[in-house]
Design an enzyme around this catalytic site. Sequence first.
Site, short mmCIF file in Angstrom:
data_model
loop_
_atom_site.label_atom_id
_atom_site.label_comp_id
_atom_site.label_asym_id
_atom_site.label_seq_id
_atom_site.Cartn_x
_atom_site.Cartn_y
_atom_site.Cartn_z
N ALA A 25 0.87 -1.18 0.00
CA ALA A 25 0.00 0.00 0.00
C ALA A 25 0.90 1.23 0.00
O ALA A 25 1.59 1.50 0.98
CB ALA A 25 -0.89 -0.01 1.24
N MET A 26 0.94 1.96 -1.11
CA MET A 26 1.88 3.08 -1.27
C MET A 26 1.14 4.42 -1.24
O MET A 26 0.33 4.71 -2.12
CB MET A 26 2.64 2.93 -2.59
CG MET A 26 3.48 1.66 -2.66
SD MET A 26 4.40 1.53 -4.22
CE MET A 26 5.60 2.85 -4.02
N GLY A 29 4.54 8.55 0.32
CA GLY A 29 5.47 9.05 1.33
C GLY A 29 6.70 8.18 1.42
O GLY A 29 6.82 7.14 0.77
N ASP A 31 7.82 6.35 3.95
CA ASP A 31 7.70 5.08 4.67
C ASP A 31 7.30 3.93 3.74
O ASP A 31 7.99 2.91 3.64
CB ASP A 31 6.71 5.20 5.82
CG ASP A 31 7.13 6.24 6.85
OD1 ASP A 31 8.35 6.37 7.07
OD2 ASP A 31 6.26 6.92 7.40
N LEU A 51 -4.08 4.45 -3.37
CA LEU A 51 -5.50 4.77 -3.37
C LEU A 51 -5.70 6.26 -3.58
O LEU A 51 -5.08 7.08 -2.89
CB LEU A 51 -6.13 4.39 -2.02
CG LEU A 51 -5.98 2.92 -1.61
CD1 LEU A 51 -6.68 2.69 -0.27
CD2 LEU A 51 -6.54 2.00 -2.67
N CYS A 119 -10.21 4.91 8.43
CA CYS A 119 -9.66 4.68 7.09
C CYS A 119 -8.89 3.37 7.06
O CYS A 119 -9.04 2.57 6.13
CB CYS A 119 -8.75 5.85 6.70
SG CYS A 119 -8.03 5.69 5.06
N CYS A 216 -5.79 13.77 5.98
CA CYS A 216 -5.54 14.03 4.56
C CYS A 216 -6.57 14.94 3.91
O CYS A 216 -6.24 15.74 3.04
CB CYS A 216 -5.42 12.72 3.78
SG CYS A 216 -6.93 11.74 3.71
#
Length: 379
Positions: A25-26, A29, A31, A51, A119, A216
């Site tokens: 899951a990118m 950022g 991390d 996403l 989320c 966000c």
Amino acid sequence: MALDAPKLNSLGFAKPPSQTRVVVAMSGGVDSSVVAAQLAEEGYDVVGVTLQLYDHGAALAKKGACCAGLDIHDARRVAEDMGFPHYVLDYENIFKDAVIDEFADSYLAGATPVPCIRCNERVKFKDLLETAKDLDADCMATGHYIQRKMGPSGPELHCAEDANRDQSYFLFSTTPEQLEYLRFPLGHLPSKDATRDLAARFNLQVADKPDSQDICFVPNGNYASVIEKLRPGAAEPGDIVDINGNVLGHHDGVIHYTIGQRRGLGIGGLSDPLYVVKLDVDAKQVIVGPKELLSTRVIPVREINWLGDGAFNSRAEWHVSVKVRSTRPPREAIIRPVSDTEAEVELVTPEEGVSPGQACVFYDPDSTRILGGGWIWRG
């Protein structure tokens, strides 16, 4: 002669990395980019997924938040540099239904919501996780600072090695089934500097990218302006009253206030400072009182996700540590289950500013293990 058990790869599978597919899951950022790059370098069959959670046309210029247009570009570039496929999934409608609408409604009901938890629970670890399975991935990896360790009864959730980066408060609702499938490769790192060092070693262009700070979809932390857009008419004026109902001043909308707030009340000239102790949305009242009224010892908690061993209500009491805000250290407490998913939490030392809508997260006082948590529903 007994056969040796097959050697496990770094993600815990008894096969070579090249035969192990992992969806990362990118967010764009540093991390999650480091996670993807490291797994790709180790030879895993990496698939990057980003996403799109809200209108990135509006968000393109906004720095410091995940999942905006610029971040999608950054994630795609990392995938190109490291040579693995990358997909962008439009989750705007899912995100609005599962996260943004509830955020607005609970804020209007006088609560202080934590949409990042919802989320993770309803979007990333539910819909995205199902997508990873549809892609025939063996597991899904994220850039969260938390650890997954194997215990006698299966995988356990543990705090990150670096207490300053630990994200356990935001991940308490991860279920045992999700934990089977998830991997958190950064949880053991000693510091964020170690993550940035890895990013530099992989020559990632996001190595120096600042961390996201705000929620966000809430630019600059201005909750009220977002609520007004989502729920026109929400900022209706009313009275600021004391605990006896005496009017001390006026306000431009309950949504501009939070429990425990002292500044910006506009009711000076009093001998003792007053704090927001309650928000009455129906009466359009902001209720203020002395600091001692903010102290709470007993907290009702519901929607509990239990990650401990044994059934949650198999005991009358659990002696644990709890966090009632992400920024506070765990405090000693006793949990008394009411049902499988509801409990009364008694704090050994009262806490100030316990707010409905926040999470109450349970920790094992003798280890780094997270035992689950639930939602505070009336302070």
